[in-house]
Design an enzyme around this catalytic site. Structure first.
Site, PDB file in Angstrom:
ATOM      1  N   ARG A   1      20.214  -5.012  21.510  1.00 35.72           N
ATOM      2  CA  ARG A   1      19.146  -5.792  20.883  1.00 35.72           C
ATOM      3  C   ARG A   1      18.670  -5.085  19.613  1.00 35.72           C
ATOM      4  O   ARG A   1      18.763  -3.865  19.506  1.00 35.72           O
ATOM      5  CB  ARG A   1      17.949  -5.948  21.829  1.00 35.72           C
TER       6      ARG A   1
ATOM      7  N   MET B   1      12.155   1.163   7.334  1.00 30.68           N
ATOM      8  CA  MET B   1      12.313   1.149   5.875  1.00 30.68           C
ATOM      9  C   MET B   1      12.876   2.488   5.391  1.00 30.68           C
ATOM     10  O   MET B   1      12.940   3.455   6.154  1.00 30.68           O
ATOM     11  CB  MET B   1      11.000   0.802   5.203  1.00 30.68           C
ATOM     12  N   GLY B   2      13.222   2.519   4.135  1.00 31.05           N
ATOM     13  CA  GLY B   2      13.824   3.705   3.538  1.00 31.05           C
ATOM     14  C   GLY B   2      14.964   3.236   2.674  1.00 31.05           C
ATOM     15  O   GLY B   2      16.083   3.091   3.134  1.00 31.05           O
TER      16      GLY B   2
ATOM     17  N   ASP C   1       8.246   5.733   1.760  1.00 27.41           N
ATOM     18  CA  ASP C   1       9.602   6.289   1.857  1.00 27.41           C
ATOM     19  C   ASP C   1       9.653   7.814   1.717  1.00 27.41           C
ATOM     20  O   ASP C   1      10.658   8.429   2.067  1.00 27.41           O
ATOM     21  CB  ASP C   1      10.516   5.673   0.785  1.00 27.41           C
TER      22      ASP C   1
ATOM     23  N   GLU D   1       8.486   6.067  -7.616  1.00 24.67           N
ATOM     24  CA  GLU D   1       9.414   6.421  -8.704  1.00 24.67           C
ATOM     25  C   GLU D   1       9.390   5.426  -9.867  1.00 24.67           C
ATOM     26  O   GLU D   1       9.456   5.823 -11.028  1.00 24.67           O
ATOM     27  CB  GLU D   1      10.849   6.539  -8.168  1.00 24.67           C
TER      28      GLU D   1
HETATM   29  O1  F6P Z   1       9.514   1.627  -1.547  1.00 26.74           O
HETATM   30  C1  F6P Z   1       8.848   1.253  -0.415  1.00 26.74           C
HETATM   31  C2  F6P Z   1       9.522   0.066   0.234  1.00 26.74           C
HETATM   32  O2  F6P Z   1       8.750  -0.305   1.353  1.00 26.74           O
HETATM   33  C3  F6P Z   1      10.976   0.282   0.626  1.00 26.74           C
HETATM   34  O3  F6P Z   1      11.114   0.987   1.824  1.00 26.74           O
HETATM   35  C4  F6P Z   1      11.477  -1.138   0.667  1.00 26.74           C
HETATM   36  O4  F6P Z   1      12.864  -1.206   0.482  1.00 26.74           O
HETATM   37  C5  F6P Z   1      10.751  -1.765  -0.457  1.00 26.74           C
HETATM   38  O5  F6P Z   1       9.570  -1.044  -0.648  1.00 26.74           O
HETATM   39  C6  F6P Z   1      10.422  -3.225  -0.252  1.00 26.74           C
HETATM   40  O6  F6P Z   1       9.803  -3.691  -1.382  1.00 26.74           O
HETATM   41  P1  F6P Z   1       9.154  -5.133  -1.571  1.00 26.74           P
HETATM   42  O7  F6P Z   1       7.698  -4.985  -1.205  1.00 26.74           O
HETATM   43  O8  F6P Z   1       9.314  -5.418  -3.018  1.00 26.74           O
HETATM   44  O9  F6P Z   1       9.878  -6.098  -0.685  1.00 26.74           O
END
Ligand code: F6P
Length: 347
Positions: A271, A169-170, A127, A103
Site C-alpha cells: 500500500r 517531500m524532498g 527540504d 534556493e
Molecule cells: O521546496 C519545498 C517543496 O515542498 C518541495 O519538497 C516540493 O517539491 C515543492 O516544494 C512543491 O512545491 P509547490 O508548492 O510549488 O507545489
C-alpha cells in the site's frame, strides 16, 4: 529606515515566527518602519505592500503559513521585471530588504544584491537543502509530521502483513526521508542522491520477511530516481511536466510506481501513502519556532549593522552570517554518514 520583508517559494511552518521577530525588534528596539511585501516577488512587481504594526504580528508565532502570502514568481525571467523591482523599491521607499526563502527566492535576492539592493536572507524550506546552514526552519516540523505518519502506518502495516510505502517531500535532497525514516524505524529509505536498484530493494524486504517480519516500511523521497534500465541513474516521477518560473516540474507519485513494482516482484501486499502538503501545513514545532525567531532577530541585527548580501544561518548552535552566494551555490545533499546509519537498519 524602512525595512521591507517578503516570503517567497513554497511556504513552511515558522515563516510567521520570522516575520514577528523581525518586525518586533525593528519597531520596538530600532525604531524602524516595516513594510510587508505581499506574495513574494510578485508583490514587489505589482507594488502590493502592507505596513506592519505590532498588532499585525501579535498572535502569529504558532501559526503555520505566512501572513504575507507567498508565490513562486521569478523577476529574473525578464529584464523589465528587474527594472520594475528597482523602481518599486524606490517608490515604496524601502532602504533594506529581508528576504525569507529557499534556493530560488534567495537566488533572486543574491542577484538584486549584486545590482545594489541592500538584502539580508533568511533560510526556509522543509527540504533542508540550502547550503551554508545546518538547518532551515520548517524542516523539523516536516520531519515530525512524517515520523508520526510512519508510526501510524507501522501499526496498520503489521496488522495486515503489508509493505507500506511512505512518500515524503524532498525535491533534490532526501533529508526528510532520512531523518523521518530513521526516527520512524524505516526498513528501506530511498533518496534523490542515491539512484536505487529495485531488485536490491525487493531483496531487502524479502530478507526481512524471511527472518519472521511480516511487514515492512519503505520511505521514499518524491525526488528519488527510478532507474529505467540497469546502470542508469533513472528518472524522477512527475505529476505535471509543466515547469514553474524557476524551471521545476511538479514531483510526486514515485511511491505508486515503487509500490506496484515491489508487489509485482515480491508478491507482498503493498500500500502507498503520499504525505504531500501535509508536511508543509500547520503549526511549527518548538524547535522551528525558536530557530525562526533567532533567524529573524539576527536578520534585523544585520540590517542595523549595515551588513548586506548575507544569509543568517545555523552552524552548530550559533547563528552566523554567510554570503548569499555561498548559500545559493548548489544543493546541500544528505550527509553520507547519516545515510550510512540509516542503512544499518535496512532489511
Ligand atoms: O521546496 C519545498 C517543496 O515542498 C518541495 O519538497 C516540493 O517539491 C515543492 O516544494 C512543491 O512545491 P509547490 O508548492 O510549488 O507545489
Amino acid at each position: 529606515m524602512k525595512v521591507g520583508i517578503l516570503t517567497g517559494g513554497g511556504d513552511c511552518p515558522g515563516l510567521n515566527a520570522v516575520i514577528r521577530a523581525v518586525t518586533k525588534k525593528a519597531l520596538d528596539v530600532y525604531g524602524y518602519e516595516v513594510v510587508g511585501i505581499l506574495e513574494g516577488w510578485r508583490g514587489l512587481l505589482e507594488k502590493r505592500t502592507k505596513k506592519l504594526t505590532l498588532k499585525d504580528v501579535s498572535g502569529i508565532l504558532h501559526r503555520g503559513g505566512t501572513i504575507l502570502k507567498s508565490s513562486r514568481t521569478n523577476p529574473l525571467q525578464s529584464p523589465q521585471h528587474v527594472r520594475d523591482c528597482f523602481q518599486n523599491l524606490k517608490e515604496i521607499g524601502i532602504d533594506a530588504l529581508v528576504v525569507i526563502g529557499g534556493e530560488d527566492t534567495l537566488g533572486v535576492a543574491r542577484e538584486l544584491y549584486g545590482r545594489g539592493v541592500k538584502v539580508v536572507g533568511v533560510p526556509k524550506t522543509i527540504d533542508n537543502d540550502l547550503n551554508g546552514t545546518d538547518f532551515t526552519f520548517g524542516f523539523d516540523t516536516a520531519v515530525n509530521i512524517a515520523t508520526e505518519a510512519i508510526d501510524r502506518l507501522h501499526t496498520t502495516a503489521e496488522s495486515h502483513n503489508r509493505v507500506m510505502i511512505v512518500e515524503v517531500m524532498g525535491r533534490h535532497a532526501g533529508w526528510i526521508a532520512v531523518q523521518a525514516g530513521l526516527a520512524g524505524g524505516a526498513d528501506v529509505i530511498l533518496i534523490p542522491e542515491k539512484p536505487f536498484d529495485i531488485d536490491k530493494v525487493c531483496n531487502l524486504i524479502k530478507k526481512r520477511h524471511k527472518r519472521g517480519k511480516d511487514f515492512s516500511i519503505v520511505v521514499v523521497a518524491e525526488g528519488a530516481k527510478f532507474p529505467t534500465s540497469e546502470g542508469q541513474d533513472g528518472t524522477v516521477v512527475v505529476q505535471d511536466v509543466e515547469k514553474d518560473a524557476f524551471g521545476h516540474v511538479r514531483l510526486g507519485g514515485i511511491g505508486n510506481v515503487l509500490g506496484r513494482e515491489i508487489h509485482r516482484k515480491t508478491g507482498f501486499d503493498t500500500r502507498v501513502t503520499i504525505l504531500g502538503y501535509l508536511q508543509r501545513g500547520g503549526s511549527p514545532t518548538a524547535f522551528d519556532r525558536v530557530l525562526a525567531t533567532r533567524f529573524g532577530i539576527a536578520a534585523i541585527d544585520l540590517v542595523k549593522e549595515g551588513t548586506f548580501g548575507k544569509m543568517v544561518a545555523l552552524r552548530g548552535n550559533q547563528i552566523v552570517a554567510v554570503d548569499l552566494s555561498e548559500a545559493t551555490k548548489g544543493i546541500k545533499e544528505v550527509d553520507e554518514k547519516l545515510y550510512e546509519i540509516a542503512e544499518v537498519f535496512f532489511g
